[in-house]
Design an enzyme around this catalytic site. Structure first.
Site, PDB file in Angstrom:
ATOM      1  CE  LYS A  10      -2.938  -3.045   2.213  1.00 21.87           C
ATOM      2  NZ  LYS A  10      -2.590  -4.322   2.850  1.00 21.87           N
ATOM      3  CG  ASP A  12       3.450  16.642  -7.275  1.00 19.12           C
ATOM      4  OD1 ASP A  12       2.993  15.980  -8.230  1.00 19.12           O
ATOM      5  OD2 ASP A  12       3.053  17.785  -6.996  1.00 19.12           O
ATOM      6  CG  HIS A  50      -6.733  -3.776   8.099  1.00 19.95           C
ATOM      7  ND1 HIS A  50      -5.914  -3.106   7.226  1.00 19.95           N
ATOM      8  CD2 HIS A  50      -7.115  -4.915   7.470  1.00 19.95           C
ATOM      9  CE1 HIS A  50      -5.812  -3.798   6.096  1.00 19.95           C
ATOM     10  NE2 HIS A  50      -6.534  -4.892   6.214  1.00 19.95           N
ATOM     11  CE  LYS A 102      -2.340  -5.056   7.229  1.00 20.99           C
ATOM     12  NZ  LYS A 102      -3.290  -5.958   7.754  1.00 20.99           N
ATOM     13  CG  ASP A 135      13.949  -1.737  23.683  1.00 22.63           C
ATOM     14  OD1 ASP A 135      13.219  -2.420  24.430  1.00 22.63           O
ATOM     15  OD2 ASP A 135      15.020  -2.161  23.210  1.00 22.63           O
TER      16      ASP A 135
END
Length: 519
Positions: A180, A185, A413, A415, A420
């Site tokens: 995705k 530009d 959804h 991910k 740390d």
């Protein structure tokens, strides 16, 4: 003839047919290739985004500016505003682009940019074109727009022919482009977990996704652009105009354009158009300061991973050292979480070294893929026994969830992970076998305490008892779920909460089958 001989002959015949189908597809794909094209060079002051963003990036040479997009409407606005500000190029790659309200609104913005003279390249995985094929095929006939489909079937119409081809090319068809990216530009890149569709922008009537993107300016944008070009010119991305020629493309384009423009007049579009007007400063780094870092890297599997020939687990090789390097705390968010034996061993070892390891995933009630939950359920007990903490998102949080089109449930959804409170990843990759070995994936790796702190604040909110179930083991070693009930009292469950018996049986049966590599 014996039954075994008949079965053997059938298997041989199927193998021969599959080999011939794969060979024929290779010949077909080589004939359908589009002309190579590449990112347009960035200029100084040429476009609105050059002027808005150029001064800020010039003041931070070698760095990337990162802004978290955790709120669904802002994620929509960032895409819409950047398309409106485009003066040179739009390069968009997605696994899914739905033919729904927000899908039409954003495709209309891409078409409007092309009308202004902007070059538009759209790359969609074949799985994600099932609803938008006609609109995408039509707008591809605009002189400034090219649409390519990643690893497409030859059969573009007719469920029977498409089904037969999928069966014969099962080895390659199951490998998908899950990437995705929204790149404008060469100045702005939006990377993360969101596809294009109502469920990703709070417009779905039933269930909306909790998701996360990062808006990126600076050096990381060029890295995203190189990845886009690699996929665009890989030979696996074929032009829609060659896959399915139209008898009257001019009429089809005009009809598609009329339908896309009409989306802005739908009642449901009002809050989205209003957010575009309200968030004009979203892309202005002077008005809304990003987190600057010299460590941001856009990473991705090579497109050839979809052929099963090279690049297997490439992105996981990038991420694993970051997980292994955690010394105090590791917070993982993965909607489809199947760690496998190796992943489980890694998390268990980290806990043994004193790292506080926590995982947020979907509950069986919240997930949109119950089969994946069947693969995950097998690992809950060993992870909990080792000291890994597990949370599962609730489908209906206390206080209710509201989409802009009615009451709605929630499904995870996002991910992402942080280690740390400093190192992080936001991208398209789930921690499951499909993402590791079959799909191509991409995302952003960074070191930024400020951005990690934002992600951890969201983590704390999402794992609160009003939003997620805490999964624990009873003294007898049985699974137990706890969450906040009405009035704040703790409620405990002895089986997957808020699920029907058939749904639990489905997940259980899938967990018994040797399908984990496909989940």
């Amino acid at each position: 003839m014996s039954t075994l001989r008949i079965i053997a002959l059938a298997c041989v015949g199927l193998a021969v047919a599959s080999t011939l189908a794969t060979w024929a597809y290779g010949v077909f794909a080589s004939r359908m290739q589009g002309e190579p094209s590449y990112a347009l060079p960035v200029a100084q002051g040429q476009t609105l985004l050059d002027r808005t963003i150029g001064a800020a990036t010039d003041a931070h040479p070698g760095e990337s500016g990162l802004r978290l997009l955790a709120e669904n409407l802002d994620a929509f606005a960032a895409r819409g505003l950047s398309a409106r500000g485009a003066g040179r190029s739009l390069d968009l790659m997605y696994y899914i682009w739905r033919d729904d309200l927000t899908g039409r609104l954003l495709l209309a913005e891409a078409l409007a940019a092309a009308e202004r003279g902007v070059r538009v390249r759209i790359l969609i995985d074949d799985i994600g074109t099932s609803q938008t094929w006609h609109a995408m095929a039509a707008v591809a006939h605009h002189p400034r727009i090219e649409v390519r489909i990643f690893n497409p079937t030859r059969a573009r119409a007719g469920g029977l022919r498409r089904g037969i081809e999928i069966m014969l090319r099962a080895f390659s068809v199951t490998r998908r482009m899950h990437n995705k990216a929204w790149i404008v530009d060469g100045r702005v890149a939006i990377l993360g977990g969101r596809n294009i569709g109502d469920a990703y922008f709070d417009a779905a009537e039933h269930t909306n996704f909790r998701d996360m993107d990062v808006l990126t300016i600076g050096t990381a944008v060029a890295q995203a652009q190189q990845i886009f070009d690699a996929y665009w010119n890989s030979g696996l991305a074929l032009p829609t105009t060659r896959l399915s020629p139209m008898k009257d493309p001019t009429v089809a384009l005009a009809q598609a354009a009329q339908g896309l423009r009409a989306a802005a007049s739908e009642p449901g579009a009002r809050p989205y158009l209003a957010r575009l007007a309200e968030r004009l400063a979203l892309l202005n780094p002077e008005a809304e300061q990003p987190h600057w870092t010299a460590t941001a890297r856009v990473v991705a599997d090579p497109p050839q991973k979809a052929l099963g020939q090279s690049g297997e687990n490439w992105l996981m090789h990038e991420l694993r050292p970051l997980l292994e390097a955690a010394r105090r705390r590791l917070d993982i968010t993965s909607p489809y979480f199947i760690p496998g034996e190796q992943g489980t061993a890694l998390l268990v070892e980290l806990v043994a070294q004193g790292v506080a390891v926590s995982v947020l995933t979907n509950s069986l009630a919240a997930t949109d893929v119950a089969a994946v939950h069947g693969g995950y359920a097998h690992y809950r007990v060993p992870l909990l026994q080792a000291g890994v903490k597990l949370w599962e998102l609730r489908p209906e949080q206390q206080g209710g969830n509201f989409s802009l089109r009615g009451t709605s449930g929630a499904s995870l959804h996002t991910k992402a992970f942080t280690a740390d409170a400093r190192v992080g990843f936001i991208g398209s990759m789930n921690l499951d076998p499909r993402s590791a070995s079959l799909n191509t994936e991409m995302g952003l790796i960074f070191e930024s305490e400020a951005l990690a702190a934002q992600m951890q604040a969201i983590w704390q909110r999402e794992t609160a008892p009003s939003r997620s179930y805490a999964v624990e083991l009873t003294p007898a070693g049985r699974l137990q779920w706890s969450a906040a009930g009405l009035g704040g009292a703790t409620v405990r469950y002895d089986s997957d909460p808020e699920t029907s018996l058939p749904r639990r049986l489905t997940a259980w049966l899938v967990g018994l089958l040797p399908l984990q590599s496909q989940l």
